[in-house]
Design an enzyme around this catalytic site. Structure first.
Site, short mmCIF file in Angstrom:
data_model
loop_
_atom_site.label_atom_id
_atom_site.label_comp_id
_atom_site.label_asym_id
_atom_site.label_seq_id
_atom_site.Cartn_x
_atom_site.Cartn_y
_atom_site.Cartn_z
N ARG A 104 -4.30 -12.36 -38.01
CA ARG A 104 -4.14 -11.29 -37.11
C ARG A 104 -4.00 -9.85 -37.73
NH1 ARG A 104 -0.46 -8.92 -34.00
NH2 ARG A 104 1.16 -9.92 -34.55
N ARG A 116 -6.39 -6.26 -14.15
CA ARG A 116 -7.23 -5.07 -14.14
C ARG A 116 -6.70 -3.90 -14.77
NH1 ARG A 116 -7.01 -0.18 -12.98
NH2 ARG A 116 -6.61 -0.13 -10.74
N GLU A 126 1.42 -1.93 -11.30
CA GLU A 126 0.40 -1.18 -12.25
C GLU A 126 -0.95 -1.90 -12.30
OE1 GLU A 126 0.54 2.24 -12.41
OE2 GLU A 126 -1.57 1.93 -12.89
N ASP A 127 -2.05 -1.69 -11.97
CA ASP A 127 -3.04 -2.43 -12.51
C ASP A 127 -3.26 -3.70 -12.57
OD1 ASP A 127 -3.93 0.13 -13.07
OD2 ASP A 127 -4.32 -0.43 -15.31
N ASP A 155 -1.84 2.22 -8.17
CA ASP A 155 -3.35 2.31 -8.00
C ASP A 155 -3.72 2.53 -6.27
OD1 ASP A 155 -4.05 1.92 -10.77
OD2 ASP A 155 -2.75 0.08 -10.45
N ASN A 158 -5.89 12.32 -11.85
CA ASN A 158 -5.24 10.92 -12.26
C ASN A 158 -3.85 10.74 -11.33
OD1 ASN A 158 -3.62 9.31 -14.04
ND2 ASN A 158 -5.71 9.27 -15.09
N1 LIG Z 1 -8.11 8.39 -11.55
C1 LIG Z 1 -7.12 7.68 -11.09
O1 LIG Z 1 -5.93 8.11 -10.99
C2 LIG Z 1 -7.43 6.32 -10.58
C3 LIG Z 1 -6.49 5.34 -10.13
C4 LIG Z 1 -6.76 4.13 -9.90
C5 LIG Z 1 -7.71 3.72 -10.59
N2 LIG Z 1 -8.53 4.05 -11.05
C6 LIG Z 1 -9.87 3.81 -11.47
O2 LIG Z 1 -10.71 3.25 -10.54
C7 LIG Z 1 -11.48 2.17 -11.04
C8 LIG Z 1 -11.40 1.00 -9.90
O3 LIG Z 1 -9.88 0.48 -9.89
P1 LIG Z 1 -9.97 -0.72 -8.77
O4 LIG Z 1 -8.56 -1.09 -8.85
O5 LIG Z 1 -10.41 -0.29 -7.40
O6 LIG Z 1 -10.91 -2.04 -9.26
P2 LIG Z 1 -11.77 -2.91 -8.49
O7 LIG Z 1 -12.23 -3.55 -9.52
O8 LIG Z 1 -10.62 -3.46 -7.57
O9 LIG Z 1 -12.84 -2.14 -7.59
C9 LIG Z 1 -13.96 -1.94 -8.21
C10 LIG Z 1 -14.90 -1.59 -6.92
O10 LIG Z 1 -15.96 -0.99 -7.48
C11 LIG Z 1 -17.41 -1.63 -6.94
N3 LIG Z 1 -18.38 -1.42 -7.62
C12 LIG Z 1 -18.56 -2.02 -9.08
N4 LIG Z 1 -19.97 -1.69 -9.39
C13 LIG Z 1 -20.49 -1.07 -8.53
C14 LIG Z 1 -21.59 -0.05 -8.20
N5 LIG Z 1 -22.70 -0.33 -9.45
N6 LIG Z 1 -21.65 0.68 -7.54
C15 LIG Z 1 -20.77 0.78 -6.49
N7 LIG Z 1 -19.73 0.15 -6.45
C16 LIG Z 1 -19.52 -0.62 -7.49
C17 LIG Z 1 -16.83 -3.08 -6.82
O11 LIG Z 1 -17.82 -3.76 -5.72
C18 LIG Z 1 -15.39 -2.89 -6.29
O12 LIG Z 1 -15.37 -2.73 -4.84
C19 LIG Z 1 -10.81 1.64 -12.39
O13 LIG Z 1 -11.74 2.25 -13.26
C20 LIG Z 1 -9.64 2.28 -12.28
O14 LIG Z 1 -9.42 2.96 -13.56
C21 LIG Z 1 -8.56 5.62 -11.22
O1 LIG Z 2 -4.22 4.51 -15.53
C1 LIG Z 2 -4.57 5.47 -15.31
O2 LIG Z 2 -5.10 6.48 -16.16
C2 LIG Z 2 -4.97 5.84 -13.84
C3 LIG Z 2 -4.92 4.68 -13.05
O3 LIG Z 2 -3.58 4.26 -13.04
C4 LIG Z 2 -5.87 3.51 -13.41
O4 LIG Z 2 -5.78 2.39 -13.25
O5 LIG Z 2 -6.74 4.15 -13.77
MG LIG Z 3 -3.63 1.83 -12.83
#
Ligand SMILES: NC(=O)c1ccc[n+]([C@@H]2O[C@H](COP(=O)([O-])OP(=O)(O)OC[C@H]3O[C@@H](n4cnc5c(N)ncnc54)[C@H](O)[C@@H]3O)[C@@H](O)[C@H]2O)c1
Ligand SMILES: O=C(O)C[C@H](O)C(=O)O
Ligand SMILES: [Mg+2]
Length: 662
Positions: free
Chosen positions: A91, A199, A288-289, A312, A512
């Site tokens: 590793r 996730r 988280e996640d 989230d 974010n």
């Molecule tokens: N900016 C922030 O504060 C913040 C917070 C939480 C999550 N996120 C981001 O949001 C994203 C999604 O998180 P989640 O927990 O909802 O994930 P998730 O996997 O539960 O959901 C993803 C969604 O996107 C859809 N999807 C996939 N491919 C697609 C496409 N080509 N066109 C349209 N829709 C599509 C899926 O069908 C699903 O509904 C992650 O990248 C995460 O990092 C950002």
């Molecule tokens: O972790 C981040 O940067 C934001 C959010 O919690 C995510 O899952 O994307």
């Molecule tokens: Mg998160």
């Protein structure tokens, strides 16, 4: 049946271990001449727990066997997969080589990872100095210890793992968690961030390696909200992984079994919750996640009984709403126009649905908070997931997304149909806002952005909120170059402002949940974060511009913690709002700045927390914090409250140390 499959799973793990031991025994027999007697004589140690893991003479890292882990009180302080000496060396070498390979690949990756390694080593050696460096350079290093670099760190965690941090509860610890939790050396824990690694950002299932995100989030709690680093605990619940690469990787540090599901999964999380709340009844647990499938279910399961929230779902919603309201304001429209915004959301997972629910509620409240208002707000949203536009014609539509499925008649009038592509939807709907939480990098393609040119808004808002950077639905360069400067841009991961070449700058906001989650901790067991978010918004909408709402959410937590209030009252929220009312100027908003910079986080936190404590005292809610009981709190004047807050925000200063025998 559950027990049977459980036994099967355990026995496959035991078999694997047995193989490892046989292999290790075979290896050691070749060198028997040198080690026979020494190998069997135990070494007496006079320390246990983290002391042993931090002692380079005795530490074996991931090679401690399970019996030794129990004997030395380190069960749970290491990832669950016991590694052989050979695996440890492999590793380490793989990690070393990977660094060399990356160095050839290009300058960016090894650069950020090298920075992370240097910061991480400092974190391990000297926490005070680490947080001092982080706080004084928060804009530069937040993207290293947090998003986006933390994503890369999680992906490579098996290689980067050196000194353990946080706790690991695995499916194999069932029945043991209540005692294991006492292996954590701190008697007081205020904040836990827990993940099951299913996730991680937009990177999918990273199994045990997801611990990195919990560590990164807690770094921000310390740096931004002044939570004492000795009172935070990152946790990884390892219930297996469905990531085939990790399942095959002989150097993976987690359980190499498929994820538990159904009742078995819930039992593990239940046991964890019971264990941590038994040892630390006042702790706040941030989920988280977790994959969407479990994020909502666990939230429903625990929110009324435990002090917990899902970042989230709930944190993201608050941050997005604040940004959306900022976008209305930046369009030069009155706030009350928010319910007229046409919003296309790409992504219907935990984050997307969280935002949709909160935005719909906010609109409904602005429209009078009636059922009709709630129903009519629904029609402002078009939701596109991996299968295209979600309509009522969709079979097996996810129950959480169902309320946003468009009615067939409506969409036919709009020239759309079930499963329409994002570009088609944008072209026909001409939305004011295009928001991405799809984890699908580049989804806002040239075609989609071209379609957005026909938006009926004078200044369309584009929110590619997915993380990390490569998952962003578009870059600011793409957005500004196709749509021109008259847009609002806000991404989940940080991007640099864009030089538009005409003396103007295209501002990149960071949307974010890091701006929200440190503020959501509360001391009230029945406190519901979702209603807090909607409440804050509805309350503040009446009085204050949107950026102040955003700032308010961010800073309520510390005040709640320090007042020891059993609830977060309307008055405390309003006090926070009043205190914040003077931030982000009209001028900034018109420049497209809808989220603040994180550089002044701690100063603002101090002021608002003092206002919240004061209000809690006035409302007779404050039960005190540590040695400052409610009676003492009540005696404080305004200046003394500010001093109390300041004194209780952890600062990275060296205390004088003296030795005292136990
Ligand atoms: N900016 C922030 O504060 C913040 C917070 C939480 C999550 N996120 C981001 O949001 C994203 C999604 O998180 P989640 O927990 O909802 O994930 P998730 O996997 O539960 O959901 C993803 C969604 O996107 C859809 N999807 C996939 N491919 C697609 C496409 N080509 N066109 C349209 N829709 C599509 C899926 O069908 C699903 O509904 C992650 O990248 C995460 O990092 C950002
Ligand atoms: O972790 C981040 O940067 C934001 C959010 O919690 C995510 O899952 O994307
Ligand atoms: Mg998160």
């Amino acid at each position: 049946m559950a027990n049977f499959s459980n036994q099967m799973r355990l026995s496959s793990t035991l078999l694997r271990r047995l193989h490892q031991r046989v292999a290790a025994a075979a290896n050691s027999s070749s060198s028997r001449n040198f080690t026979t007697t020494e190998g069997h004589r135990p070494t007496i140690v006079h320390k246990r727990s983290l002391d042993i893991l931090h002692d380079p003479w005795f530490n074996k890292g991931t090679a401690f066997s399970f019996t030794e882990r129990d004997r030395l009180h380190i069960r749970g302080l290491l990832p669950p997969n016991v590694m052989s000496f050979e695996q440890q060396i492999a590793r380490f070498m793989a990690d070393l080589k990977r660094l060399e390979v990356q160095a050839r690949d290009g300058p960016s990756d090894p650069y950020v990872l090298a920075k992370w390694r240097i910061l991480n080593r400092l974190h391990d050696r000297n926490e005070t100095l680490y947080y001092k460096v982080l706080m004084e350079n928060i804009e530069e290093y937040a993207p290293i210890v947090y998003t986006p670099t933390v994503g890369l760190v999680c992906q490579k965690y098996s290689g980067l793992f050196r000194r353990p941090r946080g706790m690991y509860f695995s499916a194999e610890d069932r029945g043991e968690m209540m005692s294991m939790v006492y292996n954590w050396p701190a008697d007081q824990v205020d904040m836990i961030v827990v993940t099951d690694g299913s996730r991680i950002l937009g990177l999918g299932d990273l199994g045990v390696q997801g611990i990195g995100i919990a560590i990164g989030k807690l770094d921000l709690y310390v740096a931004a909200a002044g939570i004492n680093p000795q009172r935070v605990l990152p946790v990884m619940i390892d219930v297996g992984t469905d990531n085939e690469n990790l399942l095959k990787d002989p150097l993976y540090l987690g359980l190499q079994d498929h994820r538990l599901d159904g009742e078995e999964y819930i039992e593990v999380i239940d046991e964890f919750m019971e264990a941590v709340f038994t040892r630390w009844p006042h702790v706040i647990v941030q989920f988280e996640d977790f994959q969407s499938k479990w994020a909502f279910k666990l939230l429903q399961r625990y929110r009324n009984n435990y002090r917990m929230f899902n970042d989230d779902v709930q944190g993201t919603a608050g941050v997005a709403i604040a940004g959306l309201l900022g976008a209305v304001r930046a369009q030069g429209r009155p706030m009350i126009d928010f319910p007229k915004m046409k919003i296309v959301v790409a992504g219907a997972g935990s984050a997307g649905i969280g935002v949709l629910n909160a935005a719909r509620k906010t609109m409904a409240r602005m429209l009078g908070n009636t059922e009709i208002a709630f129903e009519s707000a629904r029609s402002q949203f078009w939701v596109v997931d991996a299968k295209g536009l979600i309509t009522e014609a969709r079979e097996n539509v996810d129950p959480d997304a169902r309320p946003f499925a468009r009615k067939i008649k409506e969409i036919e009038r709009q020239g759309l149909s079930e499963g329409a592509t994002l570009a088609e939807v944008v072209r026909e709907v001409k939305p004011d806002v295009l928001l991405g939480l799809s984890a699908c990098g580049g989804l806002f393609s040239k075609e989609v952005l071209e379609a957005l040119k026909h938006s009926t808004s004078t200044r369309p808002a584009i929110f590619p909120m997915s993380n990390p950077t490569r998952n962003a639905e578009c870059t600011p360069e793409e957005a500004f170059s196709i749509l021109g400067e008259n847009i609002i841009f806000a991404s989940g991961s940080p991007f640099k402002d864009v030089d538009l070449g005409n003396g103007h700058v295209g501002h990149c906001n960071q949307a974010n949940n890091m701006f929200l989650f440190p503020g959501l901790d509360s001391k009230c067991p029945k406190f519901k974060i979702a209603s807090l978010c909607s409440f804050i918004l509805s309350l503040l909408l009446t009085f204050f511009p949107p950026n102040n709402i955003f700032r308010t959410c961010f800073r309520i937590g510390l005040g709640t913690l320090l007042s020891g209030s059993r609830i977060v009252s309307d008055g405390m929220l309003q006090a926070a709002a009043e205190c914040l009312a003077a931030y982000i100027t009209e001028e900034e908003v018109l420049k497209g700045i809808i989220y603040p910079s994180i550089s002044r986080i701690r100063d603002i936190t101090k002021e608002v927390a003092a206002a919240v404590v004061k209000e809690a005292i006035e409302e007779d809610l404050a039960e005190g914090y540590r040695e400052m009981d409610s009676r003492e709190l009540r005696k404080l004047d305004e200046a003394q409250i500010s001093e109390f807050v300041e004194n209780n925000m952890w600062n990275p200063d060296y205390p004088t140390l003296v030795y005292k025998k136990d």
